[in-house]
Design a protein around this motif. Structure first.
Motif, PDB file in Angstrom:
ATOM      1  N   LEU A  16       0.828  -1.205   0.000  1.00  0.00           N
ATOM      2  CA  LEU A  16       0.000   0.000   0.000  1.00  0.00           C
ATOM      3  C   LEU A  16       0.862   1.253   0.000  1.00  0.00           C
ATOM      4  O   LEU A  16       1.943   1.277   0.571  1.00  0.00           O
ATOM      5  CB  LEU A  16      -0.932   0.003   1.203  1.00  0.00           C
ATOM      6  CG  LEU A  16      -1.924  -1.158   1.247  1.00  0.00           C
ATOM      7  CD1 LEU A  16      -2.731  -1.104   2.536  1.00  0.00           C
ATOM      8  CD2 LEU A  16      -2.842  -1.137   0.045  1.00  0.00           C
ATOM      9  N   ASN A  17       0.337   2.287  -0.615  1.00  0.00           N
ATOM     10  CA  ASN A  17       1.006   3.581  -0.659  1.00  0.00           C
ATOM     11  C   ASN A  17       0.907   4.221   0.729  1.00  0.00           C
ATOM     12  O   ASN A  17      -0.177   4.607   1.170  1.00  0.00           O
ATOM     13  CB  ASN A  17       0.342   4.467  -1.717  1.00  0.00           C
ATOM     14  CG  ASN A  17       0.999   5.816  -1.833  1.00  0.00           C
ATOM     15  OD1 ASN A  17       1.895   6.161  -1.076  1.00  0.00           O
ATOM     16  ND2 ASN A  17       0.545   6.586  -2.792  1.00  0.00           N
ATOM     17  N   ARG A  18       2.026   4.345   1.396  1.00  0.00           N
ATOM     18  CA  ARG A  18       2.031   4.915   2.752  1.00  0.00           C
ATOM     19  C   ARG A  18       1.758   6.413   2.749  1.00  0.00           C
ATOM     20  O   ARG A  18       1.463   6.998   3.768  1.00  0.00           O
ATOM     21  CB  ARG A  18       3.379   4.641   3.426  1.00  0.00           C
ATOM     22  CG  ARG A  18       3.513   3.189   3.830  1.00  0.00           C
ATOM     23  CD  ARG A  18       4.873   2.906   4.367  1.00  0.00           C
ATOM     24  NE  ARG A  18       5.648   2.428   3.204  1.00  0.00           N
ATOM     25  CZ  ARG A  18       6.949   2.560   3.072  1.00  0.00           C
ATOM     26  NH1 ARG A  18       7.642   3.127   3.999  1.00  0.00           N
ATOM     27  NH2 ARG A  18       7.556   2.100   2.009  1.00  0.00           N
ATOM     28  N   PHE A  36      -1.909   1.919  -4.218  1.00  0.00           N
ATOM     29  CA  PHE A  36      -0.795   0.983  -4.215  1.00  0.00           C
ATOM     30  C   PHE A  36       0.516   1.669  -4.528  1.00  0.00           C
ATOM     31  O   PHE A  36       0.587   2.571  -5.352  1.00  0.00           O
ATOM     32  CB  PHE A  36      -1.043  -0.154  -5.214  1.00  0.00           C
ATOM     33  CG  PHE A  36      -2.286  -0.933  -4.908  1.00  0.00           C
ATOM     34  CD1 PHE A  36      -2.464  -1.539  -3.676  1.00  0.00           C
ATOM     35  CD2 PHE A  36      -3.290  -1.053  -5.843  1.00  0.00           C
ATOM     36  CE1 PHE A  36      -3.606  -2.251  -3.377  1.00  0.00           C
ATOM     37  CE2 PHE A  36      -4.441  -1.768  -5.556  1.00  0.00           C
ATOM     38  CZ  PHE A  36      -4.599  -2.366  -4.323  1.00  0.00           C
ATOM     39  N   ASP A  37       1.556   1.220  -3.865  1.00  0.00           N
ATOM     40  CA  ASP A  37       2.894   1.775  -4.022  1.00  0.00           C
ATOM     41  C   ASP A  37       3.453   1.404  -5.388  1.00  0.00           C
ATOM     42  O   ASP A  37       3.246   0.300  -5.883  1.00  0.00           O
ATOM     43  CB  ASP A  37       3.807   1.224  -2.919  1.00  0.00           C
ATOM     44  CG  ASP A  37       5.048   2.054  -2.714  1.00  0.00           C
ATOM     45  OD1 ASP A  37       5.672   2.430  -3.726  1.00  0.00           O
ATOM     46  OD2 ASP A  37       5.386   2.326  -1.555  1.00  0.00           O
ATOM     47  N   GLU A  38       4.195   2.313  -5.993  1.00  0.00           N
ATOM     48  CA  GLU A  38       4.780   2.065  -7.314  1.00  0.00           C
ATOM     49  C   GLU A  38       5.858   0.982  -7.281  1.00  0.00           C
ATOM     50  O   GLU A  38       6.243   0.448  -8.310  1.00  0.00           O
ATOM     51  CB  GLU A  38       5.358   3.355  -7.882  1.00  0.00           C
ATOM     52  CG  GLU A  38       6.476   3.912  -7.034  1.00  0.00           C
ATOM     53  CD  GLU A  38       6.520   5.426  -6.978  1.00  0.00           C
ATOM     54  OE1 GLU A  38       7.596   5.954  -6.671  1.00  0.00           O
ATOM     55  OE2 GLU A  38       5.504   6.069  -7.224  1.00  0.00           O
ATOM     56  N   VAL A  39       6.334   0.631  -6.105  1.00  0.00           N
ATOM     57  CA  VAL A  39       7.372  -0.387  -5.969  1.00  0.00           C
ATOM     58  C   VAL A  39       6.847  -1.798  -6.273  1.00  0.00           C
ATOM     59  O   VAL A  39       7.628  -2.702  -6.528  1.00  0.00           O
ATOM     60  CB  VAL A  39       8.004  -0.315  -4.555  1.00  0.00           C
ATOM     61  CG1 VAL A  39       7.088  -0.906  -3.502  1.00  0.00           C
ATOM     62  CG2 VAL A  39       9.337  -1.009  -4.531  1.00  0.00           C
ATOM     63  N   LEU A  43       9.290  -4.839  -7.626  1.00  0.00           N
ATOM     64  CA  LEU A  43       9.516  -6.009  -6.767  1.00  0.00           C
ATOM     65  C   LEU A  43       9.067  -7.287  -7.451  1.00  0.00           C
ATOM     66  O   LEU A  43       9.781  -8.295  -7.425  1.00  0.00           O
ATOM     67  CB  LEU A  43       8.776  -5.847  -5.435  1.00  0.00           C
ATOM     68  CG  LEU A  43       9.429  -4.935  -4.418  1.00  0.00           C
ATOM     69  CD1 LEU A  43       8.500  -4.684  -3.250  1.00  0.00           C
ATOM     70  CD2 LEU A  43      10.728  -5.533  -3.927  1.00  0.00           C
ATOM     71  N   LEU A  44       7.888  -7.254  -8.070  1.00  0.00           N
ATOM     72  CA  LEU A  44       7.409  -8.455  -8.745  1.00  0.00           C
ATOM     73  C   LEU A  44       8.367  -8.873  -9.851  1.00  0.00           C
ATOM     74  O   LEU A  44       8.721 -10.044  -9.957  1.00  0.00           O
ATOM     75  CB  LEU A  44       6.018  -8.244  -9.337  1.00  0.00           C
ATOM     76  CG  LEU A  44       5.562  -9.478 -10.108  1.00  0.00           C
ATOM     77  CD1 LEU A  44       4.981 -10.517  -9.183  1.00  0.00           C
ATOM     78  CD2 LEU A  44       4.647  -9.134 -11.227  1.00  0.00           C
TER      79      LEU A  44
END
Length: 125
Positions: A16-18, A36-39, A43-44
């Motif tokens: 989640l986007n903090r 949702f976080d752009e990371v 990561l995937l």
């Protein structure tokens, strides 16, 4: 001789986007990018390259040699693979079609958060 079948659980959560802040000006089509976080994509792709593709390729070869296994994929991993790594998803589809493999069901988000009535005392909060 006893038979053994190994089970593999495959899950990739959405981070989640903090820094999320509701904004009434934002159009509904942008909601996933807000929550949702752009990371998540990076990561995937990194995990897919270093783990999912090599391991699943090796397991596919072993299935041809008589190895048997089961895969349990969460809904979020399937969703992310569809979006960002269709090649890895294609490998899991090959496993699903193999006679020595089985696909098991699991919860979409791989979460037990709905089991808690009081959401204020969840672990990690």
């Amino acid at each position: 001789m006893a038979s053994l079948s190994v089970g593999f659980e495959v899950h990739q959560p959405y981070r989640l986007n903090r820094h999320f802040a509701p904004d009434p000006k934002v159009k509904k089509k942008d909601v996933p990018n807000l929550y949702f976080d752009e990371v998540n994509r990076d990561l995937l792709l990194r995990i897919t390259e270093k783990c999912y593709i090599p391991a699943t390729t090796m397991i596919l070869e072993m299935l041809d040699e008589g190895f048997s296994c089961a895969f349990s994929l969460s809904g979020t991993i399937v969703e992310q693979l569809e979006k960002w790594s269709p090649d890895a998803l294609a490998l899991f589809e090959q496993v699903a079609r193999h006679r020595n493999a089985e696909i098991l069901a699991q919860t979409y988000y791989h979460s037990i958060a709905s089991c808690f009535q009081d959401k204020t005392n969840l672990p990690g909060r």
